[in-house]
Design a protein around this motif. Structure first.
Motif, PDB file in Angstrom:
ATOM      1  N   PHE A   1       4.042  18.888   1.370  1.00 55.89           N
ATOM      2  CA  PHE A   1       3.203  17.833   1.934  1.00 55.89           C
ATOM      3  C   PHE A   1       2.097  18.671   2.127  1.00 55.89           C
ATOM      4  N   ARG A   2       1.661  18.686   1.690  1.00 54.17           N
ATOM      5  CA  ARG A   2       0.036  20.011   2.587  1.00 54.17           C
ATOM      6  C   ARG A   2       0.274  19.548   4.345  1.00 54.17           C
ATOM      7  N   LEU A   3      -0.083  20.523   4.889  1.00 53.91           N
ATOM      8  CA  LEU A   3      -0.317  20.059   6.774  1.00 53.91           C
ATOM      9  C   LEU A   3      -2.267  21.840   6.773  1.00 53.91           C
ATOM     10  N   PRO A   4      -2.707  20.506   7.544  1.00 58.99           N
ATOM     11  CA  PRO A   4      -2.408  19.294   8.536  1.00 58.99           C
ATOM     12  C   PRO A   4      -2.419  18.001   7.203  1.00 58.99           C
ATOM     13  N   ALA A   5      -1.997  16.953   7.112  1.00 56.45           N
ATOM     14  CA  ALA A   5      -2.765  15.925   5.942  1.00 56.45           C
ATOM     15  C   ALA A   5      -3.299  15.112   6.809  1.00 56.45           C
ATOM     16  N   ASP A   6      -4.288  14.936   5.504  1.00 54.96           N
ATOM     17  CA  ASP A   6      -5.586  14.633   5.243  1.00 54.96           C
ATOM     18  C   ASP A   6      -5.464  13.111   6.467  1.00 54.96           C
TER      19      ASP A   6
ATOM     20  N   ARG B   1      -2.077  11.154  -0.200  1.00 60.98           N
ATOM     21  CA  ARG B   1      -2.516  11.735  -0.209  1.00 60.98           C
ATOM     22  C   ARG B   1      -2.286  13.104  -0.081  1.00 60.98           C
ATOM     23  N   ALA B   2      -2.126  13.790   1.027  1.00 59.61           N
ATOM     24  CA  ALA B   2      -1.984  14.881   0.914  1.00 59.61           C
ATOM     25  C   ALA B   2      -0.117  15.539   0.620  1.00 59.61           C
ATOM     26  N   CYS B   3       0.511  15.169  -0.645  1.00 57.28           N
ATOM     27  CA  CYS B   3       1.697  15.179  -1.437  1.00 57.28           C
ATOM     28  C   CYS B   3       1.450  16.149  -2.620  1.00 57.28           C
ATOM     29  N   LEU B   4       1.207  17.349  -2.054  1.00 60.08           N
ATOM     30  CA  LEU B   4       1.552  18.559  -3.419  1.00 60.08           C
ATOM     31  C   LEU B   4       2.964  18.263  -4.196  1.00 60.08           C
ATOM     32  N   SER B   5       4.139  17.988  -4.476  1.00 62.20           N
ATOM     33  CA  SER B   5       4.760  17.482  -4.924  1.00 62.20           C
ATOM     34  C   SER B   5       6.595  16.318  -4.981  1.00 62.20           C
ATOM     35  N   ALA B   6       6.926  15.426  -6.003  1.00 61.41           N
ATOM     36  CA  ALA B   6       7.793  15.139  -5.542  1.00 61.41           C
ATOM     37  C   ALA B   6       8.701  15.320  -6.872  1.00 61.41           C
ATOM     38  N   ALA B   7      10.549  14.732  -6.523  1.00 60.05           N
ATOM     39  CA  ALA B   7      11.021  15.202  -7.421  1.00 60.05           C
ATOM     40  C   ALA B   7      12.452  14.583  -7.329  1.00 60.05           C
ATOM     41  N   CYS B   8      12.940  14.623  -8.107  1.00 60.82           N
ATOM     42  CA  CYS B   8      14.415  14.393  -8.424  1.00 60.82           C
ATOM     43  C   CYS B   8      15.497  16.008  -8.385  1.00 60.82           C
TER      44      CYS B   8
ATOM     45  N   TYR C   1      14.499   7.303  -3.379  1.00 59.07           N
ATOM     46  CA  TYR C   1      12.909   7.055  -3.391  1.00 59.07           C
ATOM     47  C   TYR C   1      11.772   7.664  -2.213  1.00 59.07           C
ATOM     48  N   PHE C   2      10.461   8.538  -2.149  1.00 54.68           N
ATOM     49  CA  PHE C   2      10.111   8.370  -1.218  1.00 54.68           C
ATOM     50  C   PHE C   2       9.203   7.224  -1.257  1.00 54.68           C
ATOM     51  N   PHE C   3       8.611   6.741   0.248  1.00 51.30           N
ATOM     52  CA  PHE C   3       7.564   5.631  -0.621  1.00 51.30           C
ATOM     53  C   PHE C   3       6.767   6.272   0.905  1.00 51.30           C
ATOM     54  N   ALA C   4       5.384   6.380   0.569  1.00 43.04           N
ATOM     55  CA  ALA C   4       4.840   7.071   1.478  1.00 43.04           C
ATOM     56  C   ALA C   4       3.291   6.212   2.023  1.00 43.04           C
ATOM     57  N   SER C   5       2.775   6.195   3.061  1.00 41.21           N
ATOM     58  CA  SER C   5       1.422   5.686   3.555  1.00 41.21           C
ATOM     59  C   SER C   5       0.892   6.026   2.796  1.00 41.21           C
ATOM     60  N   PRO C   6      -0.733   5.540   2.364  1.00 45.41           N
ATOM     61  CA  PRO C   6      -1.583   6.574   1.477  1.00 45.41           C
ATOM     62  C   PRO C   6      -2.122   7.626   2.558  1.00 45.41           C
ATOM     63  N   ASN C   7      -2.470   7.453   3.692  1.00 50.89           N
ATOM     64  CA  ASN C   7      -2.320   9.062   4.248  1.00 50.89           C
ATOM     65  C   ASN C   7      -2.111  10.137   4.052  1.00 50.89           C
ATOM     66  N   LEU C   8      -0.955   9.508   4.177  1.00 52.86           N
ATOM     67  CA  LEU C   8       0.434  10.460   4.071  1.00 52.86           C
ATOM     68  C   LEU C   8       0.621  10.889   2.210  1.00 52.86           C
TER      69      LEU C   8
ATOM     70  N   GLY D   1       0.545  -1.487   0.033  1.00 52.61           N
ATOM     71  CA  GLY D   1      -0.116  -0.033   0.183  1.00 52.61           C
ATOM     72  C   GLY D   1       0.504   0.960  -0.077  1.00 52.61           C
ATOM     73  N   LEU D   2       2.096   1.026  -0.079  1.00 55.80           N
ATOM     74  CA  LEU D   2       2.597   2.516   0.223  1.00 55.80           C
ATOM     75  C   LEU D   2       3.385   3.302  -0.842  1.00 55.80           C
ATOM     76  N   LYS D   3       3.584   4.646  -1.165  1.00 57.39           N
ATOM     77  CA  LYS D   3       3.378   4.991  -2.249  1.00 57.39           C
ATOM     78  C   LYS D   3       4.232   5.532  -3.173  1.00 57.39           C
ATOM     79  N   ASP D   4       4.735   4.950  -4.373  1.00 58.47           N
ATOM     80  CA  ASP D   4       5.924   5.840  -4.523  1.00 58.47           C
ATOM     81  C   ASP D   4       6.157   6.771  -5.307  1.00 58.47           C
ATOM     82  N   LEU D   5       6.033   7.989  -4.769  1.00 59.43           N
ATOM     83  CA  LEU D   5       5.899   9.723  -5.016  1.00 59.43           C
ATOM     84  C   LEU D   5       6.549  10.368  -5.778  1.00 59.43           C
ATOM     85  N   VAL D   6       7.490   9.781  -6.344  1.00 60.34           N
ATOM     86  CA  VAL D   6       7.893  10.679  -7.298  1.00 60.34           C
ATOM     87  C   VAL D   6       7.802   9.847  -8.589  1.00 60.34           C
TER      88      VAL D   6
END
Length: 299
Positions: free
Chosen positions: A294-299, A268-275, A259-266, A225-230
């Protein structure tokens, strides 16, 4: 005989000044609405080509991140990492260890619940909390698919111990390949031949499994369930290794190792991710840095 003493009576009026502390947004300074995270493998803790460190410190300060995840802090002490952190405005820092290839973390907010694990991890693992997020500072085995697979399984086992609503981010140098980049690697004429040469050069290495790249490590994270944000946010492929700092060496084709691997709830709050790939970062380390907001507060 009694003497009566009379004193003039004065009425004194005191004006009380009430001081009201207004929110920062009413004073013109907007409260921070995002969490900015930077990850950087800094290549042997600047023991190689130390002249690059001054610009590295300036680079991080200019980026103004809220949290920095670092790998290959060779030769560092907690005091040395704290000095670096101060240079970019962070009062909080933690070093995993002092020998070998340490990882570290710095933050503008307190770092709590620090957990160091060495058994089963080639470089060790640090998990901590800051900014309301559980951070895993990652540096997996550099040259053996089987050891990396065991490290991934240990990571997932640890992740399962967190509270169900925990926001978690695994960030750093995973030293392995994403299935989301498979088309790029399949199109490269030198990717598999390079790793054949590398595994022959270093007898303990086993990067190739059955003469192929092994994608199972990061696939297991995605299956959990982790998300590869980039990969989710990018417009096209960019490798994080190698850079231009080691000319003349057989470093292989560009590939994504950080990499950045985030839990689903985090996620969803990701605004951008890049190398962050440019001329400047091309000579600061042998890895390019990676960032996410990430947007604060995260959902």
């Amino acid at each position: 005989m009694k003497t009566s003493l009379s004193f003039p009576c004065r009425i004194i009026t005191v004006s009380v000044l009430s001081v009201v502390l207004l929110p920062a947004c009413l004073l013109g300074a907007k409260p921070k609405a995002t969490l900015e995270v930077l990850s950087y493998n800094v290549w042997y803790g600047f023991t190689k080509k130390p002249e690059r460190k001054a610009d590295y410190l300036r680079f991080v300060k200019e980026r103004n991140p809220d949290l920095v995840s670092l790998q290959e802090l060779n030769g560092y002490t907690p005091q040395k990492l704290a000095a670096d952190a101060k240079s970019w405005g962070h009062d909080h820092s933690v070093l995993l260890k002092e020998g070998g290839f340490p990882t570290g973390i710095t933050s503008s907010h307190p770092i709590t619940d620090v957990r160091r694990t060495f058994e089963g991890f080639h470089h060790g693992l640090m998990r901590c909390q800051s900014h309301g997020v559980y951070f895993y500072v990652i540096h997996l085995h550099p040259g053996h698919w089987e050891i990396r697979l065991k490290e991934i399984d240990l990571l997932l086992k640890d992740l399962a111990t967190l509270p169900g609503d925990a926001k978690a981010l695994m960030v750093g140098d995973f030293n392995t390949f994403s299935p989301r980049d498979k088309k790029v690697y399949d199109a490269s004429e030198d990717m598999v031949p390079f790793f054949r040469r590398l595994d022959k050069r270093w007898k303990s290495n086993r990067n190739l499994r059955n003469d192929k790249l092994d994608y199972r490590h990061l696939q297991r994270l995605e299956n959990a369930g982790l998300k590869d944000l980039v990969a989710v946010k990018r417009k096209g492929f960019l490798g994080t290794f190698p850079t231009k700092i080691r000319p003349g060496e057989d470093m292989g084709p560009p590939r994504r190792l950080d990499y950045f691997f985030a839990s689903p709830n985090l996620a969803r709050a990701c605004l951008s991710a890049a190398c962050i790939v440019n001329e400047r970062t091309g000579i600061l380390s042998d890895h390019y840095p990676v960032s996410a907001s990430f947007r604060l507060p995260a959902d």
